[in-house]
Design a protein around this motif. Structure first.
Motif, short mmCIF file in Angstrom:
data_model
loop_
_atom_site.label_atom_id
_atom_site.label_comp_id
_atom_site.label_asym_id
_atom_site.label_seq_id
_atom_site.Cartn_x
_atom_site.Cartn_y
_atom_site.Cartn_z
N ASN A 251 0.81 -1.26 -0.07
CA ASN A 251 -0.13 0.07 0.11
C ASN A 251 0.85 1.25 0.10
OD1 ASN A 251 -1.62 2.45 1.22
ND2 ASN A 251 -3.25 0.81 1.70
N GLU A 252 1.14 1.88 -1.07
CA GLU A 252 1.84 2.90 -1.35
C GLU A 252 1.41 4.11 -0.27
OE1 GLU A 252 2.40 4.30 -5.23
OE2 GLU A 252 3.87 2.52 -5.67
N GLU A 253 0.18 4.33 -0.05
CA GLU A 253 0.00 5.34 0.85
C GLU A 253 0.62 5.13 2.30
OE1 GLU A 253 -4.19 7.89 2.72
OE2 GLU A 253 -4.29 5.71 1.88
N PHE A 254 0.24 3.85 2.60
CA PHE A 254 1.11 3.56 4.11
C PHE A 254 2.50 3.56 3.91
CE2 PHE A 254 3.26 -0.10 6.04
CZ PHE A 254 2.88 0.39 7.05
N LEU A 255 3.01 3.14 2.90
CA LEU A 255 4.64 3.18 2.91
C LEU A 255 5.15 4.83 2.82
CD1 LEU A 255 4.94 0.74 0.22
CD2 LEU A 255 5.47 0.26 2.49
N ASN A 256 4.41 5.63 2.17
CA ASN A 256 4.73 7.19 2.27
C ASN A 256 4.44 7.59 3.65
OD1 ASN A 256 5.57 8.05 -0.21
ND2 ASN A 256 3.76 7.13 -1.21
N ILE A 257 3.37 7.47 4.35
CA ILE A 257 3.31 7.85 5.52
C ILE A 257 4.16 7.28 6.42
CG2 ILE A 257 1.66 7.41 7.71
CD1 ILE A 257 -0.84 7.90 5.67
N PHE A 258 4.54 5.88 6.31
CA PHE A 258 5.47 5.31 7.22
C PHE A 258 6.83 5.87 7.16
CE2 PHE A 258 7.61 0.51 7.76
CZ PHE A 258 8.33 1.18 8.93
N ALA A 259 7.35 6.11 5.87
CA ALA A 259 8.76 6.81 5.62
C ALA A 259 8.72 8.26 6.12
CB ALA A 259 9.08 6.58 4.21
N SER A 260 7.59 8.95 5.55
CA SER A 260 7.56 10.54 6.11
C SER A 260 7.78 10.60 7.61
CB SER A 260 6.37 11.05 5.32
OG SER A 260 6.16 12.37 5.93
N SER A 261 6.90 9.57 8.29
CA SER A 261 6.96 9.93 10.01
C SER A 261 8.35 9.60 10.31
CB SER A 261 5.80 8.74 10.38
OG SER A 261 4.56 9.26 9.89
N CYS A 262 8.93 8.42 9.84
CA CYS A 262 10.08 8.26 10.18
C CYS A 262 11.21 9.51 10.23
CB CYS A 262 10.95 6.92 9.86
SG CYS A 262 9.93 5.72 10.20
N LEU A 263 11.11 10.01 9.06
CA LEU A 263 12.02 11.26 8.49
C LEU A 263 11.48 12.27 9.71
CD1 LEU A 263 13.89 12.60 6.62
CD2 LEU A 263 12.17 13.27 5.17
N LYS A 264 10.44 12.57 9.78
CA LYS A 264 10.02 13.68 10.57
C LYS A 264 10.28 13.41 12.13
CE LYS A 264 6.43 15.33 7.58
NZ LYS A 264 5.11 15.66 7.34
N ALA A 265 10.50 12.16 12.53
CA ALA A 265 10.77 12.00 13.87
C ALA A 265 12.41 11.59 14.17
CB ALA A 265 10.03 10.56 14.45
N ASP A 266 13.12 12.16 12.94
CA ASP A 266 14.54 11.75 12.99
C ASP A 266 14.98 10.24 13.49
OD1 ASP A 266 15.34 14.40 12.30
OD2 ASP A 266 14.88 14.99 14.27
N MET A 267 13.99 9.33 12.92
CA MET A 267 14.40 7.88 12.91
C MET A 267 14.59 7.50 11.75
SD MET A 267 11.21 7.03 15.50
CE MET A 267 11.52 5.74 16.23
N ILE A 268 15.68 8.10 10.83
CA ILE A 268 15.66 7.80 9.35
C ILE A 268 16.22 6.45 9.20
CG2 ILE A 268 15.94 10.25 8.84
CD1 ILE A 268 19.03 9.78 8.68
N ASN A 269 17.04 5.57 9.88
CA ASN A 269 17.29 4.26 9.75
C ASN A 269 16.13 3.38 9.51
OD1 ASN A 269 19.93 4.76 10.10
ND2 ASN A 269 20.05 3.85 11.90
N ARG A 270 14.99 3.82 9.84
CA ARG A 270 13.61 2.92 9.72
C ARG A 270 13.06 3.23 8.48
NH1 ARG A 270 10.24 1.12 14.10
NH2 ARG A 270 11.56 0.67 15.89
N MET A 271 13.53 4.03 7.75
CA MET A 271 12.86 4.36 6.36
C MET A 271 13.21 3.12 5.33
SD MET A 271 13.10 8.68 5.78
CE MET A 271 15.00 8.35 5.41
N VAL A 272 14.12 2.41 5.59
CA VAL A 272 14.34 1.47 4.53
C VAL A 272 13.37 0.62 4.45
CG1 VAL A 272 16.15 -0.60 4.35
CG2 VAL A 272 17.16 1.37 5.51
N LEU A 273 12.80 0.15 5.26
CA LEU A 273 11.65 -0.80 4.82
C LEU A 273 10.73 -0.27 3.63
CD1 LEU A 273 10.45 -2.60 8.01
CD2 LEU A 273 11.47 -3.73 6.04
N PRO A 274 10.23 0.81 4.10
CA PRO A 274 9.23 1.64 2.99
C PRO A 274 9.89 1.89 1.87
CG PRO A 274 9.68 2.76 4.87
CD PRO A 274 10.17 1.78 5.22
#
Length: 182
Positions: A49-72
């Motif tokens: 689900n691309e909407e979910f994936l974009n929300i996931f990655a964007s949230s990790c970026l905004k929370a400065d948890m950028i390593n977690r962006m790998v999955l999406p």
């Protein structure tokens, strides 16, 4: 005994399960760290689900948890927008890794030219590559182009045998935020 533990863990995981609407509500409430963490927990359910994936990655970026962006990132490929977002998120991760490598191992990255993003680490990366910093006591100091009250300190610090990169934000010489990367 082991079966009992596995069943208990499964029940606990189910009780903490989140659905896509919960994720969207948390995102709309700007609870980005919670979205990032919970999205990782339900990734398998929504990995296409691309909407979910974009929300996931964007949230990790905004929370400065950028390593977690790998999955999406690895699943953002089906549409033009998804591929564009994947490049954006990947650029930030690559800049982080290059900065970490440069600071940890004294690598020259002054020749590197990457796309610009508005994420703070990207701005620091760009200034570092251009040599727009002051080096004091093994730390790199950067000024903010838009706010003379803000400055940034980038350093590598080793704790428990692990080198981590610290980006500290200062307002009028007082620390207001610390980001840690490795």
């Amino acid at each position: 005994m082991i079966k009992t533990i596995i069943i208990l863990i499964s029940i606990l995981q189910f009780s903490f399960a989140t659905n896509l609407n919960d994720i969207k509500n948390l995102y709309d409430s700007k609870k980005f760290a919670q979205v990032c963490i919970k999205s990782g927990n339900i990734y398998q359910n929504y990995k296409d689900n691309e909407e979910f994936l974009n929300i996931f990655a964007s949230s990790c970026l905004k929370a400065d948890m950028i390593n977690r962006m790998v999955l999406p990132i690895i699943k953002l490929y089906k549409t033009k927008e998804a591929r564009e977002n994947a490049v954006y998120f990947t650029t930030i991760l690559f800049e982080k890794k290059l900065l970490y490598y440069a600071l940890s191992d004294d690598l020259d990255i002054s020749y590197v030219n990457l796309p610009k993003t508005n994420y703070i680490l990207s701005k620091i990366f760009d200034k570092y590559v251009k040599g727009e910093y002051d080096l004091k006591n093994d730390a790199y100091w950067f000024s903010d182009d838009n706010n003379s009250n803000l400055s940034y300190k980038l350093s590598i610090e080793e704790r428990n045998g692990v080198k981590k990169m610290y980006l500290r934000t200062y307002r009028k010489h007082k620390i207001i935020k610390v980001r840690v990367y490795w």
